[in-house]
Write a protein that holds these residues in place. Structure first.
Motif, PDB file in Angstrom:
ATOM      1  N   ILE A   1       0.863  -1.185   0.000  1.00  0.00           N
ATOM      2  CA  ILE A   1       0.000   0.000   0.000  1.00  0.00           C
ATOM      3  C   ILE A   1       0.898   1.233   0.000  1.00  0.00           C
ATOM      4  O   ILE A   1       2.112   1.130   0.149  1.00  0.00           O
ATOM      5  N   PHE A   2       0.295   2.398  -0.125  1.00  0.00           N
ATOM      6  CA  PHE A   2       1.048   3.649  -0.109  1.00  0.00           C
ATOM      7  C   PHE A   2       1.833   3.771   1.195  1.00  0.00           C
ATOM      8  O   PHE A   2       1.323   3.489   2.267  1.00  0.00           O
ATOM      9  N   GLY A   3       3.083   4.185   1.075  1.00  0.00           N
ATOM     10  CA  GLY A   3       3.908   4.465   2.244  1.00  0.00           C
ATOM     11  C   GLY A   3       4.785   3.312   2.703  1.00  0.00           C
ATOM     12  O   GLY A   3       5.704   3.522   3.487  1.00  0.00           O
ATOM     13  N   VAL A   4       4.513   2.093   2.249  1.00  0.00           N
ATOM     14  CA  VAL A   4       5.301   0.950   2.711  1.00  0.00           C
ATOM     15  C   VAL A   4       6.675   0.919   2.047  1.00  0.00           C
ATOM     16  O   VAL A   4       6.891   1.538   1.010  1.00  0.00           O
ATOM     17  N   THR A   5       7.567   0.170   2.650  1.00  0.00           N
ATOM     18  CA  THR A   5       8.875  -0.098   2.065  1.00  0.00           C
ATOM     19  C   THR A   5       8.844  -1.541   1.583  1.00  0.00           C
ATOM     20  O   THR A   5       8.549  -2.453   2.357  1.00  0.00           O
ATOM     21  N   VAL A   6       9.115  -1.732   0.306  1.00  0.00           N
ATOM     22  CA  VAL A   6       8.998  -3.034  -0.336  1.00  0.00           C
ATOM     23  C   VAL A   6      10.391  -3.528  -0.732  1.00  0.00           C
ATOM     24  O   VAL A   6      11.162  -2.778  -1.332  1.00  0.00           O
ATOM     25  N   THR A   7      10.689  -4.772  -0.402  1.00  0.00           N
ATOM     26  CA  THR A   7      11.931  -5.392  -0.856  1.00  0.00           C
ATOM     27  C   THR A   7      11.585  -6.327  -2.001  1.00  0.00           C
ATOM     28  O   THR A   7      10.721  -7.197  -1.864  1.00  0.00           O
TER      29      THR A   7
ATOM     30  N   ASP B   1       4.172  12.071  -5.007  1.00  0.00           N
ATOM     31  CA  ASP B   1       4.930  12.605  -6.139  1.00  0.00           C
ATOM     32  C   ASP B   1       6.027  13.586  -5.711  1.00  0.00           C
ATOM     33  O   ASP B   1       7.124  13.574  -6.249  1.00  0.00           O
ATOM     34  N   ASP B   2       5.730  14.445  -4.730  1.00  0.00           N
ATOM     35  CA  ASP B   2       6.691  15.465  -4.301  1.00  0.00           C
ATOM     36  C   ASP B   2       7.836  14.890  -3.476  1.00  0.00           C
ATOM     37  O   ASP B   2       8.873  15.518  -3.329  1.00  0.00           O
ATOM     38  N   GLU B   3       7.639  13.714  -2.918  1.00  0.00           N
ATOM     39  CA  GLU B   3       8.637  13.119  -2.038  1.00  0.00           C
ATOM     40  C   GLU B   3       9.585  12.181  -2.777  1.00  0.00           C
ATOM     41  O   GLU B   3      10.582  11.745  -2.223  1.00  0.00           O
ATOM     42  N   ALA B   4       9.251  11.823  -4.006  1.00  0.00           N
ATOM     43  CA  ALA B   4      10.029  10.834  -4.754  1.00  0.00           C
ATOM     44  C   ALA B   4      11.481  11.275  -4.890  1.00  0.00           C
ATOM     45  O   ALA B   4      11.771  12.430  -5.180  1.00  0.00           O
ATOM     46  N   ASP B   5      12.377  10.332  -4.645  1.00  0.00           N
ATOM     47  CA  ASP B   5      13.814  10.578  -4.742  1.00  0.00           C
ATOM     48  C   ASP B   5      14.478   9.236  -5.002  1.00  0.00           C
ATOM     49  O   ASP B   5      14.757   8.480  -4.078  1.00  0.00           O
ATOM     50  N   ILE B   6      14.712   8.932  -6.265  1.00  0.00           N
ATOM     51  CA  ILE B   6      15.211   7.611  -6.642  1.00  0.00           C
ATOM     52  C   ILE B   6      16.581   7.333  -6.033  1.00  0.00           C
ATOM     53  O   ILE B   6      16.900   6.182  -5.735  1.00  0.00           O
ATOM     54  N   LYS B   7      17.383   8.367  -5.788  1.00  0.00           N
ATOM     55  CA  LYS B   7      18.697   8.163  -5.170  1.00  0.00           C
ATOM     56  C   LYS B   7      18.566   7.584  -3.768  1.00  0.00           C
ATOM     57  O   LYS B   7      19.455   6.900  -3.285  1.00  0.00           O
ATOM     58  N   ASN B   8      17.471   7.896  -3.096  1.00  0.00           N
ATOM     59  CA  ASN B   8      17.211   7.374  -1.750  1.00  0.00           C
ATOM     60  C   ASN B   8      16.165   6.266  -1.769  1.00  0.00           C
ATOM     61  O   ASN B   8      15.539   5.978  -0.748  1.00  0.00           O
ATOM     62  N   ASN B   9      15.930   5.684  -2.947  1.00  0.00           N
ATOM     63  CA  ASN B   9      14.979   4.576  -3.134  1.00  0.00           C
ATOM     64  C   ASN B   9      13.565   4.921  -2.685  1.00  0.00           C
ATOM     65  O   ASN B   9      12.860   4.085  -2.121  1.00  0.00           O
ATOM     66  N   ARG B  10      13.159   6.148  -2.942  1.00  0.00           N
ATOM     67  CA  ARG B  10      11.785   6.587  -2.663  1.00  0.00           C
ATOM     68  C   ARG B  10      11.133   6.833  -4.019  1.00  0.00           C
ATOM     69  O   ARG B  10      11.509   7.767  -4.717  1.00  0.00           O
ATOM     70  N   ILE B  11      10.172   5.966  -4.376  1.00  0.00           N
ATOM     71  CA  ILE B  11       9.540   6.069  -5.694  1.00  0.00           C
ATOM     72  C   ILE B  11       8.125   6.616  -5.566  1.00  0.00           C
ATOM     73  O   ILE B  11       7.426   6.363  -4.595  1.00  0.00           O
ATOM     74  N   SER B  12       7.730   7.354  -6.587  1.00  0.00           N
ATOM     75  CA  SER B  12       6.413   7.985  -6.619  1.00  0.00           C
ATOM     76  C   SER B  12       5.317   6.939  -6.793  1.00  0.00           C
ATOM     77  O   SER B  12       5.476   5.961  -7.517  1.00  0.00           O
TER      78      SER B  12
ATOM     79  N   SER C   1       2.959   7.299  -8.545  1.00  0.00           N
ATOM     80  CA  SER C   1       2.581   7.365  -9.957  1.00  0.00           C
ATOM     81  C   SER C   1       3.536   6.604 -10.876  1.00  0.00           C
ATOM     82  O   SER C   1       3.254   6.463 -12.057  1.00  0.00           O
ATOM     83  N   SER C   2       4.657   6.133 -10.338  1.00  0.00           N
ATOM     84  CA  SER C   2       5.650   5.461 -11.179  1.00  0.00           C
ATOM     85  C   SER C   2       5.149   4.086 -11.617  1.00  0.00           C
ATOM     86  O   SER C   2       4.323   3.470 -10.946  1.00  0.00           O
ATOM     87  N   PRO C   3       5.659   3.588 -12.749  1.00  0.00           N
ATOM     88  CA  PRO C   3       5.229   2.269 -13.231  1.00  0.00           C
ATOM     89  C   PRO C   3       5.492   1.149 -12.218  1.00  0.00           C
ATOM     90  O   PRO C   3       4.659   0.257 -12.053  1.00  0.00           O
ATOM     91  N   ILE C   4       6.608   1.214 -11.521  1.00  0.00           N
ATOM     92  CA  ILE C   4       6.914   0.172 -10.536  1.00  0.00           C
ATOM     93  C   ILE C   4       5.892   0.200  -9.403  1.00  0.00           C
ATOM     94  O   ILE C   4       5.334  -0.830  -9.034  1.00  0.00           O
ATOM     95  N   ALA C   5       5.631   1.384  -8.858  1.00  0.00           N
ATOM     96  CA  ALA C   5       4.679   1.492  -7.746  1.00  0.00           C
ATOM     97  C   ALA C   5       3.281   1.066  -8.182  1.00  0.00           C
ATOM     98  O   ALA C   5       2.588   0.349  -7.455  1.00  0.00           O
ATOM     99  N   ARG C   6       2.868   1.500  -9.370  1.00  0.00           N
ATOM    100  CA  ARG C   6       1.525   1.112  -9.846  1.00  0.00           C
ATOM    101  C   ARG C   6       1.412  -0.403  -9.987  1.00  0.00           C
ATOM    102  O   ARG C   6       0.369  -0.991  -9.730  1.00  0.00           O
TER     103      ARG C   6
END
Length: 158
Positions: free
Chosen positions: A87-93, A110-121, A123-128
């Motif tokens: 779900i939204f907010g979880v950390t997935v391995t 969307d505003d928090e996304a930071d791929i360098k810190n492994n935080r994906i939006s 809206s991203s294809p992986i998250a969807r």
């Protein structure tokens, strides 16, 4: 009115930025404008025009942050019971089935996304592709580089 999902940390970061803009940057810009006015002719005063432009950017960012915070749906994932579902907010391995590589992502707004810190939006294809799936599920994610198969190893509410 559309609400935008946001983690508690994301909302705190926006509030911190808003506070900095209002209490530090805005007064400094006002002071810069006053100093530039003292130099005389405003038509050809580059310092004045630069300070006014910076003021416009600052005020625009303040309005943008206030709008985002007023429409934010702040989700504290740590307070939601972990049932092994993404779900939204979880950390997935994830385990890349083809390469045996493990990767860990937190799904954020969307505003928090930071791929360098492994935080994906969200809206991203992986998250969807991950939302709604459970631990031990195998999924296929279509990426710009092609289809990648992953296995969900863990879902953490941190």
């Amino acid at each position: 009115m559309t609400q935008y999902p946001m983690t508690v940390q994301g909302a705190d970061a926006l509030r911190e930025e808003l506070n900095h803009l209002k209490t530090v940057k805005r007064p400094r810009i006002v002071s810069d404008i006053a100093d530039a006015r003292e130099h005389g002719d405003l038509k050809e005063n580059a310092e004045y025009h630069a300070a006014r432009e910076e003021q416009g950017f600052c005020e625009g960012r303040i309005q943008e942050i206030e709008g985002k915070l007023s429409n934010a749906q702040i989700i504290d994932v740590a307070s939601i019971p972990n049932r092994g579902k993404v779900i939204f907010g979880v950390t997935v391995t994830l385990l890349n089935i083809a390469t045996d590589e493990e990767v860990k992502y937190q799904i954020v707004g969307d505003d928090e996304a930071d791929i360098k810190n492994n935080r994906i939006s969200i809206s991203s294809p992986i998250a969807r592709g991950l939302i709604g799936k459970e631990v031990d599920s195998e999924i296929e994610i279509t990426t710009p580089g092609g289809v990648v198969e992953y296995e969900i190893i863990a879902v953490e509410h941190i």
